[in-house]
Design a protein around this motif. Structure first.
Motif, PDB file in Angstrom:
ATOM      1  N   GLU A 251     192.962 -42.365  15.889  1.00 20.15           N
ATOM      2  CA  GLU A 251     191.729 -42.643  16.661  1.00 20.15           C
ATOM      3  C   GLU A 251     191.652 -41.325  17.211  1.00 20.15           C
ATOM      4  OE1 GLU A 251     191.617 -45.916  19.162  1.00 20.15           O
ATOM      5  OE2 GLU A 251     191.278 -47.397  17.526  1.00 20.15           O
ATOM      6  N   LEU A 252     192.288 -40.755  18.032  1.00 21.63           N
ATOM      7  CA  LEU A 252     192.434 -39.563  18.794  1.00 21.63           C
ATOM      8  C   LEU A 252     192.210 -38.251  17.909  1.00 21.63           C
ATOM      9  CD1 LEU A 252     192.228 -38.025  21.463  1.00 21.63           C
ATOM     10  CD2 LEU A 252     194.837 -37.699  21.161  1.00 21.63           C
ATOM     11  N   LYS A 253     192.813 -38.482  16.713  1.00 18.74           N
ATOM     12  CA  LYS A 253     192.867 -37.275  15.639  1.00 18.74           C
ATOM     13  C   LYS A 253     191.371 -37.221  15.157  1.00 18.74           C
ATOM     14  CE  LYS A 253     194.549 -35.444  11.174  1.00 18.74           C
ATOM     15  NZ  LYS A 253     195.504 -35.474  10.365  1.00 18.74           N
ATOM     16  N   ASP A 254     190.720 -38.532  14.741  1.00 15.26           N
ATOM     17  CA  ASP A 254     189.426 -38.868  14.226  1.00 15.26           C
ATOM     18  C   ASP A 254     188.409 -38.522  15.307  1.00 15.26           C
ATOM     19  OD1 ASP A 254     190.703 -39.540  11.809  1.00 15.26           O
ATOM     20  OD2 ASP A 254     190.079 -41.470  12.122  1.00 15.26           O
ATOM     21  N   GLY A 255     188.609 -38.796  16.525  1.00 16.28           N
ATOM     22  CA  GLY A 255     187.658 -38.829  17.588  1.00 16.28           C
ATOM     23  C   GLY A 255     187.594 -37.179  17.924  1.00 16.28           C
ATOM     24  N   THR A 256     188.574 -36.426  17.883  1.00 21.48           N
ATOM     25  CA  THR A 256     188.644 -35.152  18.187  1.00 21.48           C
ATOM     26  C   THR A 256     187.681 -34.379  17.392  1.00 21.48           C
ATOM     27  OG1 THR A 256     190.898 -35.087  19.121  1.00 21.48           O
ATOM     28  CG2 THR A 256     189.973 -33.092  18.708  1.00 21.48           C
ATOM     29  N   ALA A 257     187.656 -34.885  15.983  1.00 20.47           N
ATOM     30  CA  ALA A 257     186.967 -34.047  14.791  1.00 20.47           C
ATOM     31  C   ALA A 257     185.414 -34.398  15.257  1.00 20.47           C
ATOM     32  CB  ALA A 257     187.540 -34.584  13.648  1.00 20.47           C
ATOM     33  N   LYS A 258     185.023 -35.665  15.368  1.00 18.87           N
ATOM     34  CA  LYS A 258     183.889 -36.251  15.699  1.00 18.87           C
ATOM     35  C   LYS A 258     183.408 -35.487  16.742  1.00 18.87           C
ATOM     36  CE  LYS A 258     184.434 -40.592  13.102  1.00 18.87           C
ATOM     37  NZ  LYS A 258     184.537 -42.125  13.597  1.00 18.87           N
ATOM     38  N   ALA A 259     184.198 -35.413  17.789  1.00 26.50           N
ATOM     39  CA  ALA A 259     183.618 -35.007  19.043  1.00 26.50           C
ATOM     40  C   ALA A 259     183.282 -33.423  19.098  1.00 26.50           C
ATOM     41  CB  ALA A 259     184.710 -34.934  20.465  1.00 26.50           C
ATOM     42  N   GLU A 260     184.079 -32.861  18.297  1.00 26.03           N
ATOM     43  CA  GLU A 260     183.708 -31.111  17.975  1.00 26.03           C
ATOM     44  C   GLU A 260     182.410 -31.152  17.412  1.00 26.03           C
ATOM     45  OE1 GLU A 260     185.328 -28.655  19.556  1.00 26.03           O
ATOM     46  OE2 GLU A 260     186.756 -30.163  20.494  1.00 26.03           O
ATOM     47  N   ALA A 261     182.292 -31.869  16.148  1.00 28.12           N
ATOM     48  CA  ALA A 261     181.046 -31.874  15.426  1.00 28.12           C
ATOM     49  C   ALA A 261     179.844 -32.222  16.384  1.00 28.12           C
ATOM     50  CB  ALA A 261     181.349 -32.617  14.543  1.00 28.12           C
ATOM     51  N   GLU A 262     180.076 -33.274  17.220  1.00 21.60           N
ATOM     52  CA  GLU A 262     179.175 -33.824  17.859  1.00 21.60           C
ATOM     53  C   GLU A 262     178.569 -32.546  19.318  1.00 21.60           C
ATOM     54  OE1 GLU A 262     177.888 -37.742  21.114  1.00 21.60           O
ATOM     55  OE2 GLU A 262     179.809 -37.676  19.756  1.00 21.60           O
ATOM     56  N   LYS A 263     179.592 -31.908  19.749  1.00 17.97           N
ATOM     57  CA  LYS A 263     179.322 -31.070  20.714  1.00 17.97           C
ATOM     58  C   LYS A 263     178.794 -29.852  20.024  1.00 17.97           C
ATOM     59  CE  LYS A 263     182.889 -30.054  23.527  1.00 17.97           C
ATOM     60  NZ  LYS A 263     184.487 -30.028  23.926  1.00 17.97           N
ATOM     61  N   ALA A 264     179.254 -29.583  18.912  1.00 20.18           N
ATOM     62  CA  ALA A 264     178.548 -28.342  18.064  1.00 20.18           C
ATOM     63  C   ALA A 264     177.000 -28.402  17.751  1.00 20.18           C
ATOM     64  CB  ALA A 264     179.086 -27.913  16.838  1.00 20.18           C
ATOM     65  N   ASP A 265     176.738 -29.991  17.530  1.00 24.05           N
ATOM     66  CA  ASP A 265     175.312 -30.200  17.335  1.00 24.05           C
ATOM     67  C   ASP A 265     174.363 -30.279  18.604  1.00 24.05           C
ATOM     68  OD1 ASP A 265     175.569 -30.652  14.896  1.00 24.05           O
ATOM     69  OD2 ASP A 265     175.950 -33.059  14.882  1.00 24.05           O
ATOM     70  N   LEU A 266     175.158 -30.550  19.908  1.00 19.95           N
ATOM     71  CA  LEU A 266     174.536 -30.562  21.117  1.00 19.95           C
ATOM     72  C   LEU A 266     174.472 -29.127  21.673  1.00 19.95           C
ATOM     73  CD1 LEU A 266     176.312 -33.606  22.700  1.00 19.95           C
ATOM     74  CD2 LEU A 266     173.692 -33.428  22.295  1.00 19.95           C
ATOM     75  N   GLN A 267     175.088 -28.182  21.466  1.00 22.93           N
ATOM     76  CA  GLN A 267     175.185 -26.930  21.737  1.00 22.93           C
ATOM     77  C   GLN A 267     173.883 -26.100  21.176  1.00 22.93           C
ATOM     78  OE1 GLN A 267     176.324 -25.204  24.086  1.00 22.93           O
ATOM     79  NE2 GLN A 267     178.407 -26.353  24.671  1.00 22.93           N
ATOM     80  N   LYS A 268     173.720 -26.782  19.772  1.00 21.79           N
ATOM     81  CA  LYS A 268     172.766 -26.166  19.037  1.00 21.79           C
ATOM     82  C   LYS A 268     171.555 -26.705  19.582  1.00 21.79           C
ATOM     83  CE  LYS A 268     171.108 -26.099  14.264  1.00 21.79           C
ATOM     84  NZ  LYS A 268     171.152 -26.292  12.800  1.00 21.79           N
ATOM     85  N   ARG A 269     171.419 -27.863  19.724  1.00 18.54           N
ATOM     86  CA  ARG A 269     170.103 -28.373  20.432  1.00 18.54           C
ATOM     87  C   ARG A 269     169.814 -27.599  21.548  1.00 18.54           C
ATOM     88  NH1 ARG A 269     165.394 -29.748  19.678  1.00 18.54           N
ATOM     89  NH2 ARG A 269     164.496 -31.051  21.114  1.00 18.54           N
ATOM     90  N   ILE A 270     170.653 -27.203  22.552  1.00 25.76           N
ATOM     91  CA  ILE A 270     170.293 -26.559  23.871  1.00 25.76           C
ATOM     92  C   ILE A 270     169.821 -25.372  23.277  1.00 25.76           C
ATOM     93  CG2 ILE A 270     171.543 -25.190  25.680  1.00 25.76           C
ATOM     94  CD1 ILE A 270     173.734 -27.278  25.951  1.00 25.76           C
ATOM     95  N   SER A 271     170.253 -24.524  22.309  1.00 22.65           N
ATOM     96  CA  SER A 271     169.524 -23.400  21.873  1.00 22.65           C
ATOM     97  C   SER A 271     168.309 -23.537  21.463  1.00 22.65           C
ATOM     98  CB  SER A 271     170.559 -22.589  20.850  1.00 22.65           C
ATOM     99  OG  SER A 271     169.782 -21.473  20.354  1.00 22.65           O
ATOM    100  N   LEU A 272     168.117 -24.504  20.689  1.00 24.54           N
ATOM    101  CA  LEU A 272     166.558 -24.962  20.115  1.00 24.54           C
ATOM    102  C   LEU A 272     165.716 -25.210  21.369  1.00 24.54           C
ATOM    103  CD1 LEU A 272     167.900 -26.891  17.072  1.00 24.54           C
ATOM    104  CD2 LEU A 272     166.639 -24.561  16.962  1.00 24.54           C
TER     105      LEU A 272
END
Length: 235
Positions: free
Chosen positions: A131-152
């Motif tokens: 769960e932590l391994k999967d959660g880490t991957a999902k969290a990184e993707a989610e944070k990347a999307d959120l960072q992109k949203r901040i820029s937009l």
């Protein structure tokens, strides 16, 4: 519709969009913090399981050492049996051996309990690791999307604020000041249509005279109750 009314409605649209984006601009970093917090909790839960298993193994090892020490005592006592001549001492030593054997049995039962507990925790540990391994991957993707949203959001805000500035310069100063004064007191809905004879802002009934002015007057018309600028919107 009056040209100034059309101008102010466009400005109001920009102000609303700017306000929504600013709210989102505040929330997105909070969402990133929430993602990090969720990930940290998963890591904490995993570490808690590891520490619990480590503690179980440590306690089991202590019991094993204690049992080995008692077995060594029993071996020593058995050797002493051949050297004792007194029946009283012989019986006392046998009792001591029996007591040690009973204690060893209790220790072995406790060891078995620890082992069973560790076996029960192993699947939970493996699941937490996955769960932590999967959660880490999902969290990184989610944070990347959120960072992109901040820029937009920043880009969109810059564009809207630029548009708003140009629109404001083109509007009559007195009417713009009236609009902005209402914005400060009423929020982001200050130019509203008349709906079924009611003000679209406060929803109170508007007099026929005001409705006539909203339809035909060459000036901005205000609601007698809330002060918002009202306009006639044909069905």
């Amino acid at each position: 519709m009056l040209p100034i009314l059309e101008q102010l409605l466009v400005i109001q649209d920009r102000d609303r969009r700017i306000a929504r984006l600013k709210v989102e601009q505040t929330r997105v970093p909070q969402q990133i913090v929430a993602v990090d917090s969720r990930l940290a909790q998963g890591s904490t839960d995993l570490e808690s399981l590891r520490q619990e298993l480590k503690h179980i193994e440590s306690e089991r090892k202590k019991l094993e050492i204690d049992a080995d020490a008692k077995r060594a005592q029993i071996a020593k006592h058995r050797n002493q049996l051949f050297q004792i001549k007194s029946n009283t001492e012989y019986q006392a030593l046998l009792k001591e051996i029996a007591l040690l054997e009973q204690q060893i049995k209790g220790i072995e039962d406790s060891e078995l309990e620890f082992m069973e507990k560790a076996e029960r925790l192993q699947p939970a540990l493996k699941e937490a690791q996955v769960e932590l391994k999967d959660g880490t991957a999902k969290a990184e993707a989610e944070k990347a999307d959120l960072q992109k949203r901040i820029s937009l959001i920043a880009q969109e805000l810059q564009q809207l604020q630029s548009e708003r500035e140009s629109l404001a310069k083109a509007a009559p100063a007195e009417d713009l000041e009236r609009y902005e004064r209402l914005m400060r007191s009423k929020g982001d809905e200050v130019i509203v249509p008349i709906r079924n004879g009611n003000c679209g802002g406060c929803h109170l009934h508007i007099s026929p005279h005001l409705i006539h002015n909203a339809k035909h007057s060459g000036e901005l018309t205000s609601c007698d109750f809330c002060g918002r600028i009202i306009y006639w919107q044909a069905d």
